[in-house]
Scaffold this motif. Sequence first.
Motif, short mmCIF file in Angstrom:
data_model
loop_
_atom_site.label_atom_id
_atom_site.label_comp_id
_atom_site.label_asym_id
_atom_site.label_seq_id
_atom_site.Cartn_x
_atom_site.Cartn_y
_atom_site.Cartn_z
N UNK A 31 0.86 -1.18 0.00
CA UNK A 31 0.00 0.00 0.00
C UNK A 31 0.90 1.24 0.00
N UNK A 32 0.61 2.17 -0.88
CA UNK A 32 1.39 3.42 -0.95
C UNK A 32 0.55 4.57 -0.37
N UNK A 33 1.23 5.43 0.41
CA UNK A 33 0.55 6.52 1.09
C UNK A 33 1.15 7.87 0.72
N UNK A 36 4.30 9.49 5.41
CA UNK A 36 4.65 8.48 6.41
C UNK A 36 3.55 8.28 7.45
N UNK A 37 3.02 9.38 7.98
CA UNK A 37 2.03 9.26 9.06
C UNK A 37 0.73 8.61 8.60
N UNK A 38 0.33 8.81 7.35
CA UNK A 38 -0.86 8.12 6.85
C UNK A 38 -0.64 6.61 6.88
N UNK A 39 0.55 6.18 6.51
CA UNK A 39 0.87 4.75 6.57
C UNK A 39 0.82 4.22 7.99
N UNK A 40 1.33 5.00 8.93
CA UNK A 40 1.32 4.58 10.33
C UNK A 40 -0.11 4.49 10.86
N UNK A 41 -0.96 5.44 10.48
CA UNK A 41 -2.37 5.38 10.88
C UNK A 41 -3.04 4.13 10.32
N UNK A 43 -1.54 1.30 9.59
CA UNK A 43 -1.01 0.15 10.35
C UNK A 43 -1.71 0.03 11.69
N UNK A 44 -2.02 1.15 12.31
CA UNK A 44 -2.75 1.11 13.58
C UNK A 44 -4.12 0.46 13.40
N UNK A 45 -4.82 0.81 12.32
CA UNK A 45 -6.11 0.19 12.02
C UNK A 45 -5.98 -1.29 11.71
N UNK A 46 -4.94 -1.65 10.97
CA UNK A 46 -4.68 -3.06 10.66
C UNK A 46 -4.44 -3.84 11.96
N UNK A 47 -3.63 -3.27 12.84
CA UNK A 47 -3.31 -3.95 14.10
C UNK A 47 -4.54 -4.14 14.97
N UNK A 58 1.97 -10.21 8.77
CA UNK A 58 3.30 -9.61 8.85
C UNK A 58 3.17 -8.21 8.27
N UNK A 59 3.78 -7.24 8.92
CA UNK A 59 3.69 -5.85 8.51
C UNK A 59 5.10 -5.29 8.34
N UNK A 60 5.36 -4.68 7.18
CA UNK A 60 6.62 -3.98 6.96
C UNK A 60 6.30 -2.53 6.59
N UNK A 61 7.00 -1.60 7.22
CA UNK A 61 6.82 -0.18 6.94
C UNK A 61 8.11 0.34 6.34
N UNK A 62 8.01 0.83 5.11
CA UNK A 62 9.15 1.40 4.40
C UNK A 62 8.78 2.81 3.96
N UNK A 63 8.95 3.75 4.86
CA UNK A 63 8.63 5.16 4.66
C UNK A 63 7.16 5.32 4.27
N UNK A 64 6.81 5.51 2.99
CA UNK A 64 5.42 5.72 2.59
C UNK A 64 4.78 4.46 2.02
N UNK A 65 5.41 3.32 2.19
CA UNK A 65 4.88 2.05 1.68
C UNK A 65 4.73 1.07 2.84
N UNK A 66 3.53 0.51 2.97
CA UNK A 66 3.26 -0.52 3.97
C UNK A 66 2.96 -1.82 3.23
N UNK A 67 3.66 -2.88 3.60
CA UNK A 67 3.45 -4.19 2.99
C UNK A 67 2.82 -5.12 4.03
N UNK A 68 1.70 -5.74 3.64
CA UNK A 68 1.05 -6.74 4.48
C UNK A 68 1.21 -8.10 3.83
N UNK A 69 1.48 -9.10 4.65
CA UNK A 69 1.62 -10.47 4.17
C UNK A 69 0.82 -11.36 5.14
#
Length: 98
Positions: A31-33, A36-41, A43-47, A58-69
């Motif tokens: 997912x591209x955001x 950075x903070x939009x991605x973190x928000x 991830x909070x909803x995902x969690x 599995x969650x990876x945060x790479x600046x403005x990209x969040x990867x879910x597996x």
Amino acid sequence: MERLSDEQIEQELDKLPEWKLVDEKWIRRRYKFENYLHGIEFVSGVAAYSEGQQHHPNIAIDYKVVTLKISSWEKRGLTDLDFEMAHHFDELYEQKEK
């Protein structure tokens, strides 16, 4: 929940074009955001949702990209729950990016 067959997995992936099959037992999406903070928000909803389901990606945060597996460890592959969660995460993403 039972492990899905290869045919069932392909049918489910047809409904989720952004998700990709990885190693025949995971599905993954990036997912591209806007920032950075939009991605973190997101991830909070995902969690929060994952904790409620007691099924965690599995969650990876790479600046403005969040990867879910996602996979179902107990079933050693993919189940309906994995795809239900993928749909939910896509909806959550659409809400965050509006």
